[in-house]
Motif scaffolding. Structure first.
Motif, PDB file in Angstrom:
ATOM      1  N   HIS A   1       6.615  -0.030 -24.531  1.00 24.56           N
ATOM      2  CA  HIS A   1       5.435  -0.171 -25.390  1.00 24.56           C
ATOM      3  C   HIS A   1       4.862  -1.598 -25.314  1.00 24.56           C
ATOM      4  O   HIS A   1       4.356  -2.144 -26.276  1.00 24.56           O
ATOM      5  CB  HIS A   1       5.730   0.204 -26.855  1.00 24.56           C
ATOM      6  N   SER A   2       4.935  -2.184 -24.122  1.00 28.55           N
ATOM      7  CA  SER A   2       4.268  -3.464 -23.883  1.00 28.55           C
ATOM      8  C   SER A   2       4.262  -3.764 -22.394  1.00 28.55           C
ATOM      9  O   SER A   2       5.149  -3.313 -21.656  1.00 28.55           O
ATOM     10  CB  SER A   2       4.943  -4.609 -24.635  1.00 28.55           C
ATOM     11  N   GLY A   3       3.272  -4.505 -21.977  1.00 29.49           N
ATOM     12  CA  GLY A   3       3.191  -4.908 -20.579  1.00 29.49           C
ATOM     13  C   GLY A   3       1.849  -5.549 -20.288  1.00 29.49           C
ATOM     14  O   GLY A   3       0.883  -5.399 -21.051  1.00 29.49           O
ATOM     15  N   VAL A   4       1.816  -6.294 -19.200  1.00 34.41           N
ATOM     16  CA  VAL A   4       0.591  -6.992 -18.791  1.00 34.41           C
ATOM     17  C   VAL A   4       0.407  -6.807 -17.283  1.00 34.41           C
ATOM     18  O   VAL A   4       1.338  -7.084 -16.519  1.00 34.41           O
ATOM     19  CB  VAL A   4       0.675  -8.517 -19.074  1.00 34.41           C
ATOM     20  N   VAL A   5      -0.761  -6.349 -16.891  1.00 31.58           N
ATOM     21  CA  VAL A   5      -1.095  -6.262 -15.468  1.00 31.58           C
ATOM     22  C   VAL A   5      -2.212  -7.269 -15.207  1.00 31.58           C
ATOM     23  O   VAL A   5      -3.225  -7.277 -15.915  1.00 31.58           O
ATOM     24  CB  VAL A   5      -1.567  -4.841 -15.085  1.00 31.58           C
ATOM     25  N   ILE A   6      -1.981  -8.139 -14.225  1.00 27.34           N
ATOM     26  CA  ILE A   6      -2.994  -9.147 -13.880  1.00 27.34           C
ATOM     27  C   ILE A   6      -3.364  -8.962 -12.411  1.00 27.34           C
ATOM     28  O   ILE A   6      -2.517  -9.109 -11.516  1.00 27.34           O
ATOM     29  CB  ILE A   6      -2.454 -10.572 -14.130  1.00 27.34           C
ATOM     30  N   ASN A   7      -4.614  -8.581 -12.185  1.00 28.01           N
ATOM     31  CA  ASN A   7      -5.103  -8.391 -10.822  1.00 28.01           C
ATOM     32  C   ASN A   7      -5.807  -9.663 -10.351  1.00 28.01           C
ATOM     33  O   ASN A   7      -6.307 -10.445 -11.159  1.00 28.01           O
ATOM     34  CB  ASN A   7      -6.085  -7.218 -10.783  1.00 28.01           C
ATOM     35  N   ILE A   8      -5.841  -9.841  -9.039  1.00 25.26           N
ATOM     36  CA  ILE A   8      -6.574 -10.993  -8.502  1.00 25.26           C
ATOM     37  C   ILE A   8      -7.824 -10.465  -7.791  1.00 25.26           C
ATOM     38  O   ILE A   8      -7.740  -9.735  -6.796  1.00 25.26           O
ATOM     39  CB  ILE A   8      -5.704 -11.828  -7.536  1.00 25.26           C
TER      40      ILE A   8
ATOM     41  N   VAL B   1       1.757  -8.997 -11.401  1.00 23.19           N
ATOM     42  CA  VAL B   1       0.632  -9.754 -10.838  1.00 23.19           C
ATOM     43  C   VAL B   1       0.312  -9.148  -9.473  1.00 23.19           C
ATOM     44  O   VAL B   1       1.055  -9.326  -8.502  1.00 23.19           O
ATOM     45  CB  VAL B   1       0.965 -11.255 -10.709  1.00 23.19           C
ATOM     46  N   ASN B   2      -0.784  -8.392  -9.426  1.00 16.36           N
ATOM     47  CA  ASN B   2      -1.233  -7.755  -8.183  1.00 16.36           C
ATOM     48  C   ASN B   2      -2.018  -8.787  -7.377  1.00 16.36           C
ATOM     49  O   ASN B   2      -3.247  -8.836  -7.413  1.00 16.36           O
ATOM     50  CB  ASN B   2      -2.125  -6.553  -8.502  1.00 16.36           C
ATOM     51  N   ASN B   3      -1.271  -9.609  -6.649  1.00 19.82           N
ATOM     52  CA  ASN B   3      -1.893 -10.734  -5.944  1.00 19.82           C
ATOM     53  C   ASN B   3      -2.049 -10.481  -4.442  1.00 19.82           C
ATOM     54  O   ASN B   3      -2.965 -11.034  -3.819  1.00 19.82           O
ATOM     55  CB  ASN B   3      -1.039 -11.988  -6.185  1.00 19.82           C
ATOM     56  N   ALA B   4      -1.156  -9.696  -3.824  1.00 16.81           N
ATOM     57  CA  ALA B   4      -1.203  -9.512  -2.364  1.00 16.81           C
ATOM     58  C   ALA B   4      -2.589  -9.055  -1.949  1.00 16.81           C
ATOM     59  O   ALA B   4      -3.176  -8.164  -2.568  1.00 16.81           O
ATOM     60  CB  ALA B   4      -0.159  -8.483  -1.930  1.00 16.81           C
ATOM     61  N   GLY B   5      -3.118  -9.676  -0.917  1.00 14.18           N
ATOM     62  CA  GLY B   5      -4.456  -9.289  -0.488  1.00 14.18           C
ATOM     63  C   GLY B   5      -4.808  -9.904   0.850  1.00 14.18           C
ATOM     64  O   GLY B   5      -4.173 -10.873   1.292  1.00 14.18           O
ATOM     65  N   ILE B   6      -5.789  -9.307   1.483  1.00 15.63           N
ATOM     66  CA  ILE B   6      -6.281  -9.834   2.766  1.00 15.63           C
ATOM     67  C   ILE B   6      -7.794 -10.040   2.686  1.00 15.63           C
ATOM     68  O   ILE B   6      -8.483  -9.367   1.910  1.00 15.63           O
ATOM     69  CB  ILE B   6      -5.913  -8.909   3.953  1.00 15.63           C
ATOM     70  N   PHE B   7      -8.265 -10.989   3.487  1.00 13.09           N
ATOM     71  CA  PHE B   7      -9.693 -11.372   3.469  1.00 13.09           C
ATOM     72  C   PHE B   7     -10.080 -11.781   4.880  1.00 13.09           C
ATOM     73  O   PHE B   7      -9.415 -12.644   5.483  1.00 13.09           O
ATOM     74  CB  PHE B   7      -9.869 -12.551   2.509  1.00 13.09           C
ATOM     75  N   GLU B   8     -11.093 -11.159   5.439  1.00 17.21           N
ATOM     76  CA  GLU B   8     -11.612 -11.538   6.767  1.00 17.21           C
ATOM     77  C   GLU B   8     -13.106 -11.275   6.771  1.00 17.21           C
ATOM     78  O   GLU B   8     -13.615 -10.540   5.930  1.00 17.21           O
ATOM     79  CB  GLU B   8     -10.964 -10.673   7.870  1.00 17.21           C
TER      80      GLU B   8
ATOM     81  N   PHE C   1      -1.482   1.551  -6.557  1.00 14.33           N
ATOM     82  CA  PHE C   1      -0.177   2.226  -6.563  1.00 14.33           C
ATOM     83  C   PHE C   1       0.924   1.344  -7.146  1.00 14.33           C
ATOM     84  O   PHE C   1       1.874   1.864  -7.738  1.00 14.33           O
ATOM     85  CB  PHE C   1       0.185   2.717  -5.162  1.00 14.33           C
ATOM     86  N   THR C   2       0.844   0.037  -6.985  1.00 12.19           N
ATOM     87  CA  THR C   2       1.867  -0.823  -7.601  1.00 12.19           C
ATOM     88  C   THR C   2       1.724  -0.744  -9.123  1.00 12.19           C
ATOM     89  O   THR C   2       2.721  -0.710  -9.852  1.00 12.19           O
ATOM     90  CB  THR C   2       1.754  -2.276  -7.090  1.00 12.19           C
ATOM     91  N   THR C   3       0.509  -0.674  -9.595  1.00  7.22           N
ATOM     92  CA  THR C   3       0.287  -0.515 -11.044  1.00  7.22           C
ATOM     93  C   THR C   3       0.799   0.843 -11.504  1.00  7.22           C
ATOM     94  O   THR C   3       1.448   0.958 -12.564  1.00  7.22           O
ATOM     95  CB  THR C   3      -1.211  -0.680 -11.373  1.00  7.22           C
ATOM     96  N   GLN C   4       0.543   1.874 -10.686  1.00 10.27           N
ATOM     97  CA  GLN C   4       1.035   3.213 -11.048  1.00 10.27           C
ATOM     98  C   GLN C   4       2.565   3.221 -11.130  1.00 10.27           C
ATOM     99  O   GLN C   4       3.149   3.941 -11.925  1.00 10.27           O
ATOM    100  CB  GLN C   4       0.578   4.220  -9.988  1.00 10.27           C
ATOM    101  N   ALA C   5       3.205   2.413 -10.313  1.00 12.48           N
ATOM    102  CA  ALA C   5       4.673   2.352 -10.326  1.00 12.48           C
ATOM    103  C   ALA C   5       5.202   1.648 -11.586  1.00 12.48           C
ATOM    104  O   ALA C   5       6.274   1.987 -12.077  1.00 12.48           O
ATOM    105  CB  ALA C   5       5.180   1.628  -9.077  1.00 12.48           C
TER     106      ALA C   5
ATOM    107  N   SER D   1       0.827  -1.213   0.000  1.00 11.22           N
ATOM    108  CA  SER D   1       0.000   0.000   0.000  1.00 11.22           C
ATOM    109  C   SER D   1       0.863   1.266   0.000  1.00 11.22           C
ATOM    110  O   SER D   1       0.361   2.366  -0.214  1.00 11.22           O
ATOM    111  CB  SER D   1      -0.991   0.007   1.159  1.00 11.22           C
ATOM    112  N   ASP D   2       2.178   1.079   0.198  1.00 15.47           N
ATOM    113  CA  ASP D   2       3.126   2.202   0.073  1.00 15.47           C
ATOM    114  C   ASP D   2       3.677   2.176  -1.356  1.00 15.47           C
ATOM    115  O   ASP D   2       4.313   1.204  -1.767  1.00 15.47           O
ATOM    116  CB  ASP D   2       4.247   1.992   1.104  1.00 15.47           C
ATOM    117  N   LYS D   3       3.470   3.234  -2.107  1.00 15.40           N
ATOM    118  CA  LYS D   3       3.888   3.230  -3.522  1.00 15.40           C
ATOM    119  C   LYS D   3       5.385   2.971  -3.686  1.00 15.40           C
ATOM    120  O   LYS D   3       5.830   2.439  -4.707  1.00 15.40           O
ATOM    121  CB  LYS D   3       3.496   4.548  -4.196  1.00 15.40           C
TER     122      LYS D   3
END
Ligand SMILES: NC(=O)c1ccc[n+]([C@@H]2O[C@H](COP(=O)([O-])OP(=O)(O)OC[C@H]3O[C@@H](n4cnc5c(N)ncnc54)[C@H](OP(=O)(O)O)[C@@H]3O)[C@@H](O)[C@H]2O)c1
Length: 244
Positions: free
Chosen positions: A129-136, A84-91, A116-120, A61-63
């Motif tokens: 001129h290429s890239g892939v962002v995969i969110n969970i 791959v934006n995988n880090a996450g919490i669930f409760e 913010f990780t995507t913004q980085a 969560s810190d950019k």
């Protein structure tokens, strides 16, 4: 197939660790992250260390953590091709008991971490001129369960689904693809030993394994024409339930 440099957040455990392993075993370079340094070091060793693997501990969560991840990918491997934006919490917590500090935990880790990780990483992907962002994400953002009080995690995950479509629209012209993979219940430390109790929520009448998700993350990363998609890897849970 082109070798890629893949950044995986939340890779000390569960889905993220398997995603890292899946790419490494197929010859890609991987930079892993999680917020607890000793957990991350243990995962680093378990994944075999080696010249194709790097790690950056830090709270997503810190950019600045995202910036360090991208700098490490570029310095060590020369590019940042997949995030791959995988880090996450669930409760679970009943809606009326949720206070601001509790809600902020989910918004900070799940939504702002992904944002913010995507913004980085996007400036580097624009240079390439290429890239892939995969969110969970999760199919539960469109498929609510009365007995499971999860308004806080679902508010954050629903935002990730929306963010996916908007980013895919804004960066499609730059050959940057953005997708969300939405797993059903997956056997990871997040659910402890009770995960199999939710088998009936899935049409396949079983919960998923981390390999089921890693395989789809890999497929999306290697594809060329998938963007703006929400892809359920959920044993049919988004479609219905196996209840007799
Ligand atoms: N398991 C499921 O059934 C399921 C279903 C749908 C979606 N998902 C999603 O899949 C993702 C992975 O879940 P999982 O089941 O593999 O969970 P997990 O085993 O608990 O792993 C979560 C990972 O995220 C890291 N993490 C947590 N907060 C972080 C932060 N602020 N900064 C950096 N890293 C952080 C954890 O490491 P540290 O403790 O070291 O920070 C750990 O490596 C999550 O986004 C989850 O919401 C899971």
């Amino acid at each position: 197939m082109k070798t890629q440099t893949v950044i995986v957040t939340g890779a000390s455990s569960g889905i993220g660790k398997e995603v890292a392993r899946y790419f490494l075993q197929r010859g890609d370079n991987v930079v892993i992250n999680s917020s607890t340094a000793d957990k991350l070091e243990t995962a680093f060793k378990e994944l075999g260390g080696g010249s194709h693997l790097a790690m950056v501990a830090g709270n997503i969560s810190d950019k600045k953590t995202g910036e360090k991840l991208v700098a490490t990918a570029v310095e060590k491997f020369g590019s940042a091709d997949v995030l791959v934006n995988n880090a996450g919490i669930f409760e679970t917590k009943p809606f009326l008991e949720v206070d601001e500090a509790y809600l902020d935990r989910f918004l900070n880790t799940n939504l702002k971490g992904t944002y913010f990780t995507t913004q980085a990483v996007i400036p580097q992907m624009l240079k390439q001129h290429s890239g892939v962002v995969i969110n969970i994400g999760t199919p539960l953002v469109h498929h609510a369960l009365a007995g499971v009080p999860i308004t806080a995690p679902m508010s954050s995950k629903g935002a990730i689904h929306s963010l996916t479509l908007q980013l895919a629209a804004e960066f499609g012209k730059d050959n940057i693809r953005v997708n969300t993979i939405a797993p059903g219940t997956i056997r990871t430390p997040m659910h402890g030993d009770d995960a199999d109790n939710t088998a009936g929520l899935h049409l396949l009448n079983r919960i998923g394994e981390v390999e089921d998700v890693a395989e789809m993350v890999y497929t999306v990363a290697k594809s060329n024409f998938i963007t703006g998609a929400i892809i359920n890897v959920d044993g049919g849970a988004g479609a219905g339930h196996n209840i007799s």
